[in-house]
Design a protein around this motif. Structure first.
Motif, PDB file in Angstrom:
ATOM      1  N   GLU A 231       0.821  -1.206   0.000  1.00  0.00           N
ATOM      2  CA  GLU A 231       0.000   0.000   0.000  1.00  0.00           C
ATOM      3  C   GLU A 231       0.860   1.263   0.000  1.00  0.00           C
ATOM      4  OE1 GLU A 231      -0.175  -2.348   2.335  1.00  0.00           O
ATOM      5  OE2 GLU A 231      -1.911  -3.490   1.600  1.00  0.00           O
ATOM      6  N   HIS A 232       1.980   1.215   0.697  1.00  0.00           N
ATOM      7  CA  HIS A 232       2.853   2.377   0.828  1.00  0.00           C
ATOM      8  C   HIS A 232       4.314   1.945   0.602  1.00  0.00           C
ATOM      9  CE1 HIS A 232      -0.573   4.560   2.482  1.00  0.00           C
ATOM     10  NE2 HIS A 232      -0.764   3.552   3.298  1.00  0.00           N
ATOM     11  N   PRO A 233       4.699   1.694  -0.644  1.00  0.00           N
ATOM     12  CA  PRO A 233       6.026   1.139  -0.909  1.00  0.00           C
ATOM     13  C   PRO A 233       7.178   2.045  -0.487  1.00  0.00           C
ATOM     14  CG  PRO A 233       4.939   1.799  -2.952  1.00  0.00           C
ATOM     15  CD  PRO A 233       3.906   1.859  -1.879  1.00  0.00           C
ATOM     16  N   MET A 234       6.967   3.348  -0.405  1.00  0.00           N
ATOM     17  CA  MET A 234       8.059   4.244  -0.039  1.00  0.00           C
ATOM     18  C   MET A 234       8.034   4.631   1.434  1.00  0.00           C
ATOM     19  SD  MET A 234       9.751   4.315  -2.733  1.00  0.00           S
ATOM     20  CE  MET A 234      10.981   5.488  -2.193  1.00  0.00           C
ATOM     21  N   MET A 235       7.128   4.055   2.191  1.00  0.00           N
ATOM     22  CA  MET A 235       7.051   4.368   3.616  1.00  0.00           C
ATOM     23  C   MET A 235       7.847   3.312   4.381  1.00  0.00           C
ATOM     24  SD  MET A 235       3.666   5.081   5.973  1.00  0.00           S
ATOM     25  CE  MET A 235       3.153   6.404   4.893  1.00  0.00           C
ATOM     26  N   TRP A 236       9.105   3.612   4.667  1.00  0.00           N
ATOM     27  CA  TRP A 236       9.992   2.658   5.291  1.00  0.00           C
ATOM     28  C   TRP A 236       9.941   2.769   6.804  1.00  0.00           C
ATOM     29  CZ3 TRP A 236      15.175   2.895   2.103  1.00  0.00           C
ATOM     30  CH2 TRP A 236      14.892   2.587   0.761  1.00  0.00           C
ATOM     31  N   SER A 237      10.257   1.673   7.452  1.00  0.00           N
ATOM     32  CA  SER A 237      10.366   1.689   8.904  1.00  0.00           C
ATOM     33  C   SER A 237      11.704   2.302   9.297  1.00  0.00           C
ATOM     34  CB  SER A 237      10.264   0.260   9.444  1.00  0.00           C
ATOM     35  OG  SER A 237      11.404  -0.492   9.050  1.00  0.00           O
ATOM     36  N   PRO A 238      11.912   2.604  10.580  1.00  0.00           N
ATOM     37  CA  PRO A 238      13.217   3.107  11.021  1.00  0.00           C
ATOM     38  C   PRO A 238      14.302   2.047  10.786  1.00  0.00           C
ATOM     39  CG  PRO A 238      11.550   3.500  12.696  1.00  0.00           C
ATOM     40  CD  PRO A 238      10.934   2.587  11.692  1.00  0.00           C
ATOM     41  N   PRO A 239      15.553   2.456  10.694  1.00  0.00           N
ATOM     42  CA  PRO A 239      16.648   1.481  10.533  1.00  0.00           C
ATOM     43  C   PRO A 239      16.628   0.446  11.649  1.00  0.00           C
ATOM     44  CG  PRO A 239      17.449   3.705  10.175  1.00  0.00           C
ATOM     45  CD  PRO A 239      16.053   3.838  10.697  1.00  0.00           C
ATOM     46  N   GLY A 240      16.918  -0.799  11.295  1.00  0.00           N
ATOM     47  CA  GLY A 240      16.960  -1.873  12.275  1.00  0.00           C
ATOM     48  C   GLY A 240      18.366  -2.086  12.818  1.00  0.00           C
ATOM     49  N   LEU A 241      18.540  -3.181  13.559  1.00  0.00           N
ATOM     50  CA  LEU A 241      19.844  -3.453  14.158  1.00  0.00           C
ATOM     51  C   LEU A 241      20.914  -3.716  13.107  1.00  0.00           C
ATOM     52  CD1 LEU A 241      18.938  -5.663  17.250  1.00  0.00           C
ATOM     53  CD2 LEU A 241      19.073  -3.180  17.059  1.00  0.00           C
ATOM     54  N   THR A 242      20.531  -4.303  11.958  1.00  0.00           N
ATOM     55  CA  THR A 242      21.530  -4.535  10.912  1.00  0.00           C
ATOM     56  C   THR A 242      22.082  -3.208  10.408  1.00  0.00           C
ATOM     57  OG1 THR A 242      19.743  -4.680   9.271  1.00  0.00           O
ATOM     58  CG2 THR A 242      20.628  -6.761  10.123  1.00  0.00           C
ATOM     59  N   GLU A 243      21.191  -2.252  10.139  1.00  0.00           N
ATOM     60  CA  GLU A 243      21.644  -0.958   9.645  1.00  0.00           C
ATOM     61  C   GLU A 243      22.469  -0.216  10.700  1.00  0.00           C
ATOM     62  OE1 GLU A 243      18.650  -2.579   7.263  1.00  0.00           O
ATOM     63  OE2 GLU A 243      18.368  -1.980   9.351  1.00  0.00           O
ATOM     64  N   LYS A 244      22.074  -0.338  11.956  1.00  0.00           N
ATOM     65  CA  LYS A 244      22.793   0.365  13.025  1.00  0.00           C
ATOM     66  C   LYS A 244      24.163  -0.255  13.268  1.00  0.00           C
ATOM     67  CE  LYS A 244      18.537   1.992  15.105  1.00  0.00           C
ATOM     68  NZ  LYS A 244      17.574   1.935  16.218  1.00  0.00           N
ATOM     69  N   LEU A 245      24.258  -1.575  13.172  1.00  0.00           N
ATOM     70  CA  LEU A 245      25.565  -2.218  13.285  1.00  0.00           C
ATOM     71  C   LEU A 245      26.468  -1.829  12.117  1.00  0.00           C
ATOM     72  CD1 LEU A 245      24.462  -5.754  14.510  1.00  0.00           C
ATOM     73  CD2 LEU A 245      25.988  -4.206  15.768  1.00  0.00           C
ATOM     74  N   SER A 246      25.881  -1.740  10.937  1.00  0.00           N
ATOM     75  CA  SER A 246      26.657  -1.338   9.771  1.00  0.00           C
ATOM     76  C   SER A 246      27.165   0.096   9.919  1.00  0.00           C
ATOM     77  CB  SER A 246      25.799  -1.469   8.506  1.00  0.00           C
ATOM     78  OG  SER A 246      26.543  -1.160   7.355  1.00  0.00           O
ATOM     79  N   SER A 247      26.300   0.979  10.417  1.00  0.00           N
ATOM     80  CA  SER A 247      26.722   2.369  10.636  1.00  0.00           C
ATOM     81  C   SER A 247      27.809   2.445  11.698  1.00  0.00           C
ATOM     82  CB  SER A 247      25.520   3.218  11.056  1.00  0.00           C
ATOM     83  OG  SER A 247      24.565   3.296  10.025  1.00  0.00           O
ATOM     84  N   LEU A 248      27.680   1.623  12.731  1.00  0.00           N
ATOM     85  CA  LEU A 248      28.699   1.612  13.778  1.00  0.00           C
ATOM     86  C   LEU A 248      30.041   1.166  13.218  1.00  0.00           C
ATOM     87  CD1 LEU A 248      29.578   1.854  16.731  1.00  0.00           C
ATOM     88  CD2 LEU A 248      28.732  -0.491  17.089  1.00  0.00           C
ATOM     89  N   SER A 249      30.029   0.149  12.357  1.00  0.00           N
ATOM     90  CA  SER A 249      31.294  -0.327  11.782  1.00  0.00           C
ATOM     91  C   SER A 249      31.948   0.764  10.944  1.00  0.00           C
ATOM     92  CB  SER A 249      31.069  -1.585  10.945  1.00  0.00           C
ATOM     93  OG  SER A 249      30.578  -1.284   9.656  1.00  0.00           O
ATOM     94  N   SER A 250      31.136   1.551  10.229  1.00  0.00           N
ATOM     95  CA  SER A 250      31.685   2.648   9.429  1.00  0.00           C
ATOM     96  C   SER A 250      32.339   3.692  10.323  1.00  0.00           C
ATOM     97  CB  SER A 250      30.577   3.299   8.591  1.00  0.00           C
ATOM     98  OG  SER A 250      30.050   2.384   7.655  1.00  0.00           O
ATOM     99  N   ALA A 251      31.716   3.958  11.474  1.00  0.00           N
ATOM    100  CA  ALA A 251      32.287   4.932  12.406  1.00  0.00           C
ATOM    101  C   ALA A 251      33.597   4.419  13.004  1.00  0.00           C
ATOM    102  CB  ALA A 251      31.278   5.244  13.508  1.00  0.00           C
ATOM    103  N   VAL A 252      33.603   3.143  13.410  1.00  0.00           N
ATOM    104  CA  VAL A 252      34.817   2.564  14.007  1.00  0.00           C
ATOM    105  C   VAL A 252      35.956   2.545  12.998  1.00  0.00           C
ATOM    106  CG1 VAL A 252      35.809   0.476  15.032  1.00  0.00           C
ATOM    107  CG2 VAL A 252      33.495   1.193  15.656  1.00  0.00           C
ATOM    108  N   ASN A 253      35.613   2.306  11.727  1.00  0.00           N
ATOM    109  CA  ASN A 253      36.619   2.165  10.674  1.00  0.00           C
ATOM    110  C   ASN A 253      36.948   3.491   9.997  1.00  0.00           C
ATOM    111  OD1 ASN A 253      38.166   0.101   9.083  1.00  0.00           O
ATOM    112  ND2 ASN A 253      37.020   1.003   7.394  1.00  0.00           N
TER     113      ASN A 253
END
Length: 286
Positions: free
Chosen positions: A216-238
């Protein structure tokens, strides 16, 4: 077959031309370890380059014929390792935009080898040659070898935690498919319980991974999940050559705690789904 001595390599996270577009400029040094070997004749047998730590633990192995693998051609050959340990992959995206790739949809950065002594082994048919080599700290940075070791260890922990989260997402999808497959054969009450379980599974999956819209709403995304947050954390650490900050460790512990809570919820749902009648048994059967 001859494997030449390996020149010490400098560990650095950045390099290349950047965004300046200076294509007429000089080449920067390689951002990896260069291995050079000689084959008197082309090899029809397997050619493998294996990098390991001094205790024998294998870091990575590359075979001729595979993408970016070593050459089996006659004469001088050169193979470069980018100093990165194995990474991990994202689970397939969920939601209406199945297969869509976004800036939020990327796995953690692969850990970069810390300074130290390593070994490379060249296998050509039945012949094996080994050399020891060193990865050295970039002399321009102030971080110590211990700092870079701490950075590497946190990057490995983030990668491994990400893999656990990804495996849990795949397990949820398998359970969902099993519940949906049984719903038509259940009583009204059991089917209602199945719907409740499906809603709870969606909620857990949405916590673990971003939900990319609905029909019904293909562009209405949920907030980032733990996978996205772990990925962002790895980018910050690196993001630089430095010991991780106290906040980085705190974020990792928080994400780990939240993941453990969702795993507990999932285990409880699995127990409910395994009980009659969702287990496939019907009332009155023994």
């Amino acid at each position: 077959v001859h494997l030449f001595e390996v020149a010490p390599a400098l560990r650095h996270l950045r390099g290349g031309r950047g965004w300046s577009g200076l294509y007429g400029g000089a080449r920067n040094p390689s951002r990896g370890v260069t291995f050079e070997y000689y084959l008197a004749e082309a090899s029809d047998e397997p050619v493998t380059v294996t990098i390991s730590e001094t205790d024998g633990a294998v870091v990575k192995s590359f075979s001729a014929g595979a993408e970016h693998g070593p050459s089996a051609n006659a004469g001088m050959n050169r193979f470069e390792w980018n100093m990165r340990y194995p990474g991990t992959v994202m689970p397939p995206p969920n939601g209406a935009l199945d297969g869509f790739m976004s800036v939020d949809y990327s796995p953690p950065t692969s850990p970069v080898a810390p300074p130290g002594i390593y070994r490379v082994r060249l296998d050509v048919g039945g012949r094996t040659i080994e050399r020891e080599f060193e990865i050295r700290k970039d002399p321009r940075i102030t971080a110590s070898d211990d700092d870079l070791r701490a950075q590497f260890e946190l990057m490995v922990n983030i990668r491994d935690r990400f893999t656990e989260v990804s495996d849990t997402v795949l397990a949820i999808r398998k359970i969902r498919a099993e519940v949906i497959g049984q719903k038509d054969n259940l009583s009204v009450a059991a089917a209602a319980e199945g719907d409740t379980i499906l809603a709870e599974l969606r909620d857990i999956e949405g916590t673990l991974m971003i939900w990319m819209g609905s029909p019904e709403h293909p562009m209405m995304w949920s907030p980032p999940g733990l996978t996205e947050k772990l990925s962002s954390l790895s980018s910050a650490v690196n993001s630089g050559d430095a010991r991780p900050t106290t906040s980085m460790y705190a974020v990792f512990e928080d994400l780990t705690s939240r993941f453990e809570a969702e795993k507990t919820r999932l285990n409880q749902i699995v127990d409910r789904a395994a009980a009659p009648p969702l287990s496939g048994e019907t009332e009155g059967s023994h």
